[in-house]
Enzyme design. Structure first.
Site, PDB file in Angstrom:
ATOM      1  N   ASP A 323       0.493  -0.177  12.451  1.00 43.49           N
ATOM      2  CA  ASP A 323      -0.158   0.161  11.195  1.00 43.49           C
ATOM      3  C   ASP A 323      -1.057   1.365  11.465  1.00 43.49           C
ATOM      4  OD1 ASP A 323      -1.029   0.223   8.606  1.00 43.49           O
ATOM      5  OD2 ASP A 323      -1.469  -1.904   8.454  1.00 43.49           O
TER       6      ASP A 323
HETATM    7  C1  BGC Z   1      -1.913  -0.517   5.442  1.00 41.19           C
HETATM    8  C2  BGC Z   1      -0.421  -0.723   5.356  1.00 41.19           C
HETATM    9  C3  BGC Z   1       0.259   0.528   4.848  1.00 41.19           C
HETATM   10  C4  BGC Z   1      -0.134   1.706   5.701  1.00 41.19           C
HETATM   11  C5  BGC Z   1       0.494   3.009   5.269  1.00 41.19           C
HETATM   12  C6  BGC Z   1      -2.271   0.771   6.151  1.00 41.19           C
HETATM   13  O1  BGC Z   1      -3.629   1.038   6.102  1.00 41.19           O
HETATM   14  O2  BGC Z   1      -2.500  -1.612   6.110  1.00 41.19           O
HETATM   15  O3  BGC Z   1      -0.133  -1.818   4.531  1.00 41.19           O
HETATM   16  O4  BGC Z   1       1.641   0.351   4.843  1.00 41.19           O
HETATM   17  O5  BGC Z   1      -1.544   1.851   5.645  1.00 41.19           O
HETATM   18  O6  BGC Z   1      -0.031   3.448   4.088  1.00 41.19           O
END
Ligand code: BGC
Length: 760
Positions: A323
């Site tokens: 993530d």
């Molecule tokens: C979130 C994810 C997301 C990613 C990309 C992260 O901060 O936890 O759910 O897919 O950002 O935007």
């Protein structure tokens, strides 16, 4: 002291393996072999590419960069300049591609299809010119409730609403519409669905979940995954989904996002693992990793979670992507690494394939150095790159790398909007309806009030057009606020808006009823953190003012999670939990209030009664044994509850047998549901099991199956559930062994109960 020799041996063993070797299970080479598909053309292409790629090119494939780093001006983030059009900046892109060979980019904001098309075309064409081996870029986007990053797209209710429908058609419909509206613009890697569980409403991402039941999250999440990844109407394209966020991300101790989770391994295996197991079984192409820590181990550095569980136990063969910035967070926040290089080594050794870095290319530099220092083997790199190339090949990216713009008439069609409207309608939960206050009839004057009565943003919730978007001017002109939708549905009546609490008393004069719209404006991730689960005091006061007029009050909660409303609940005439119902949500709310639609949603979570009692339906028996000391109910409204404008009677619960004698034996349970009212309705029947005596404590009830059907007035319909020990009666122990024990089980459905026995 007695433990010392064992620790010494273990330490010696750890030192004797190079970090890139597997501690157990298959060797890297065998693992790579075991992941090969039967498609020999794909496997040959992977081998051929790997044999030609330089180390730098391989590392580039493992890197994912945010689009803010390649656009002319950054349009990303909360409070972004909204006039900006996403355009590729070739100077910035050139550097990333020529020097670092970046294989993936992500994100954006809601742009028109034309802008997205041009952006992706420029990006991919440039890449194909520069890329020595013509490896296409894969672009990842958080299209989480319909195409929420596409201007003019069809915006569905959030996942928590989908769960409240208890109708498995809706996750499939949402996946189909998303695929149809975004595949042509190159959004071929979708960061959805969320397989986390909504077990604590303190968590600001509760609305992204499919509720608190592992069975329901597994079921609806897999349906979404299969529908998204196998939609043939988007040919020649195909989409890869991503299961988020592996795993146990959703139940941090404090409720705040990305804070520590401390749960027994038994709880982890029993509650949080099954949805991800289902995701893997559904063939999901990728998994995004939990940013938090579990029992002291940051997940991004956990070999136990990312290899032992994800690869060896679940047999996941696809791509594990970090993530946001999570390798960096290993040293900056978790403090388990001294610097980014050490963090990179940890994450790779734990099992990461791709780093969402997302702003810098430092990851590439660290990887290169780690290989050169002999800390990561090229074989280990090849394992990850093979997975990434396989995902690209499986979705046909090599044959169809470029977008197309001849099918934009598929976007935001009335058919798609109708599907979003139907989902919103069935997601509304009528929690309370004293003296059949709803539907409202013979209304001359209706007062509409409350902090979200005339807003659009709260209907969309987080991840709508922007990450967080409170700018009302960005929402479509055609979208209705709740007040506007009520005006439309009650066109013969005077619909009056009281914009402030102070206006309520005067404007209530002569009104037949008051609709109060309370809840939450949109938020995402950490911005959803709260330190009080009560509905904010000023909103409760607003509701109380409406109640004090003596008029019937219909409270509609537009909210990403349940906020406690116990103080006003019994004084209202009706309550609807509307979640965050999407762009068609206001219409659905007005239709239910008017009675055009018969509500059929049921709560996919226990609605809390008091802040210190956040108990899901599948809590343990002793969590309520002290009820004589705590006079309050477990919940204000229970999982599975939801009223209708008709009534149903459950009868004739029967079992095909009362004893199961083998793992694969079956008992078929049937129940008859009769519509005893005078309106046609849809009734979701929920089946629960309770293991009466077991070697580990068991939940008081667990959802095991559900099904929703239409029933006409006077009609009786049969529902059935086939119980199998190997599927429904076992539980994991703390080491994840399956425990299946003889004894009695209680089956409950509606207000009926029966028992059967397992006797092997
Ligand atoms: C979130 C994810 C997301 C990613 C990309 C992260 O901060 O936890 O759910 O897919 O950002 O935007």
């Amino acid at each position: 002291m007695r433990k010392l020799p064992v620790l010494v041996i273990l330490f010696a063993l750890m030192l004797s393996c190079t970090p890139s070797e597997k501690k157990d299970g298959l060797s890297i080479r065998d693992l790579r072999k075991s992941e090969q598909t039967e498609n020999t053309a794909i496997e040959q292409k992977i081998d051929e590419l790997l044999s030609q790629m330089t180390l730098e090119e391989k590392i580039g494939q493992m890197t994912q960069i945010n689009n803010s780093q390649i656009v002319t001006e950054s349009s990303w983030g909360a409070g972004a300049d909204l006039s900006i059009v996403t355009k590729v900046d070739t100077a910035k892109l050139g550097n990333l591609l020529r020097k670092y060979h970046i294989g993936s980019f992500l994100n954006g904001i809601a742009e028109t299809p034309e802008v997205w098309y041009q952006f992706y075309k420029d990006l991919q064409e440039y890449n194909l010119q520069v890329s020595r081996l013509k490896i296409p870029i894969i672009y990842g986007v958080d299209q989480m409730h319909g195409p929420n990053y596409l201007a003019g797209g069809t915006i569905f209710p959030h996942a928590i609403n989908t769960a409240c429908t208890f109708n498995n058609e809706f996750p499939a419909n949402m996946a189909h519409v998303t695929a149809n509206e975004v595949a042509d613009i190159g959004h071929l890697w979708i960061f959805a669905p969320v397989f986390d569980l909504g077990r604590t409403p303190l968590w600001g991402r509760f609305y992204e979940t499919l509720g608190e039941s592992p069975y329901q999250a597994a079921t609806m999440g897999s349906i979404f995954t299969k529908a998204l990844q196998s939609d043939t109407t988007i040919a020649p394209y195909k989409i890869a989904a991503s299961a988020k966020h592996f795993f146990a991300y959703s139940d941090p101790k404090s409720g705040w996002d990305r804070t520590p989770t401390d749960l027994s391994t038994q709880t982890l295996y029993e509650l949080h693992l099954p949805p991800f197991r289902a995701a893997v079984e559904a063939g999901i192409e990728s998994v995004m990793i939990n940013s938090g820590e579990i029992n002291g181990e940051p997940v991004h550095a956990s070999y136990w979670i990312l290899t032992d569980i994800l690869r060896n136990e679940l047999k996941f063969k696809g791509v594990a992507v970090t993530d946001w910035e999570d390798i960096i967070r290993l040293y900056r926040n978790h403090r388990v690494a001294a610097d980014e290089r050490e963090a990179t080594l940890m994450a790779i050794n734990a099992g990461i394939d791709m780093a969402m870095t997302p702003y810098t290319t430092d990851f590439c530099e660290h990887m290169l150095a780690l290989v050169r220092e002999g800390k990561i083997s090229e074989e280990r790199i090849d394992l990850s790159v093979a997975r990434i190339l396989r995902m690209k090949l499986k979705i046909g990216l090599f044959e169809n790398p470029l977008p197309r713009n001849d099918r934009f008439d598929r976007i935001g069609t009335s058919e798609h909007k109708q599907l979003a409207l139907e989902a919103a309608r069935e997601s509304l939960v009528l929690m309370r309806n004293e003296n059949n206050t709803l539907p409202l009839t013979n209304i001359k004057k209706l007062l509409v009030t409350g902090p979200v009565a005339n807003l659009k943003a709260p209907l969309g919730g987080g991840w709508t057009l922007r990450w967080i978007n409170h700018d009302e001017s960005l929402y479509p002109q055609s979208m209705l606020t709740p007040f506007e939708a009520l005006q439309k549905e009650f066109s013969e009546s005077a619909i009056v808006l009281a914009e402030t609490e102070a206006d309520v008393k005067a404007k209530a004069q002569g009104a037949d009823a008051i609709v109060v719209l309370a809840g939450e404006n949109s938020y995402a991730e950490g911005f959803g953190s709260i330190d009080d689960i009560n509905l904010p005091a000023e909103q409760t006061k607003w509701i109380q003012t409406a109640i004090s007029t003596g008029k019937p009050v219909i409270l509609v909660l537009i909210s990403g999670r349940p906020r406690i409303i116990t103080d006003v609940y019994e004084k209202t005439s009706a309550v609807i939990f509307a979640g965050w119902p999407g762009f068609e949500g206001a219409q659905a709310i007005a239709e239910v209030i008017k009675g055009k639609i018969n509500p059929s949603g049921k709560l996919a979570f226990n609605y809390p009664y008091k802040p210190n009692r956040l108990l899901p339906h599948n809590h343990k028996p002793t969590e309520v044994l002290l009820a004589h000391e705590i006079p309050n109910p477990v919940a204000l409204a229970h999982f599975g509850e939801g009223l209708s404008y008709t009534t149903y009677t459950y009868s004739s619960l029967t079992l095909s047998d009362s004893i199961l004698r083998a793992d694969e034996a079956e008992i078929k349970a049937t129940v008859t549901v009769t519509n005893t009212g005078n309106r046609e309705g849809k009734e979701a029947v929920l089946w629960f099991l309770f293991d009466e005596v077991a070697s580990l404590t068991r939940p008081v009830r667990e959802l095991k199956f559900y099904e929703k059907k239409s029933i006409r007035p006077g009609e009786s319909v049969q529902y059935s559930f086939t119980i199998k020990p190997s599927e429904h009666l076992w539980f994991p122990d703390k080491d994840n062994n399956r425990v299946l024990e003889n004894g009695y089980f209680t089956l409950s459905v509606g207000n009926l109960k029966t028992r059967f026995r397992l006797e092997k």
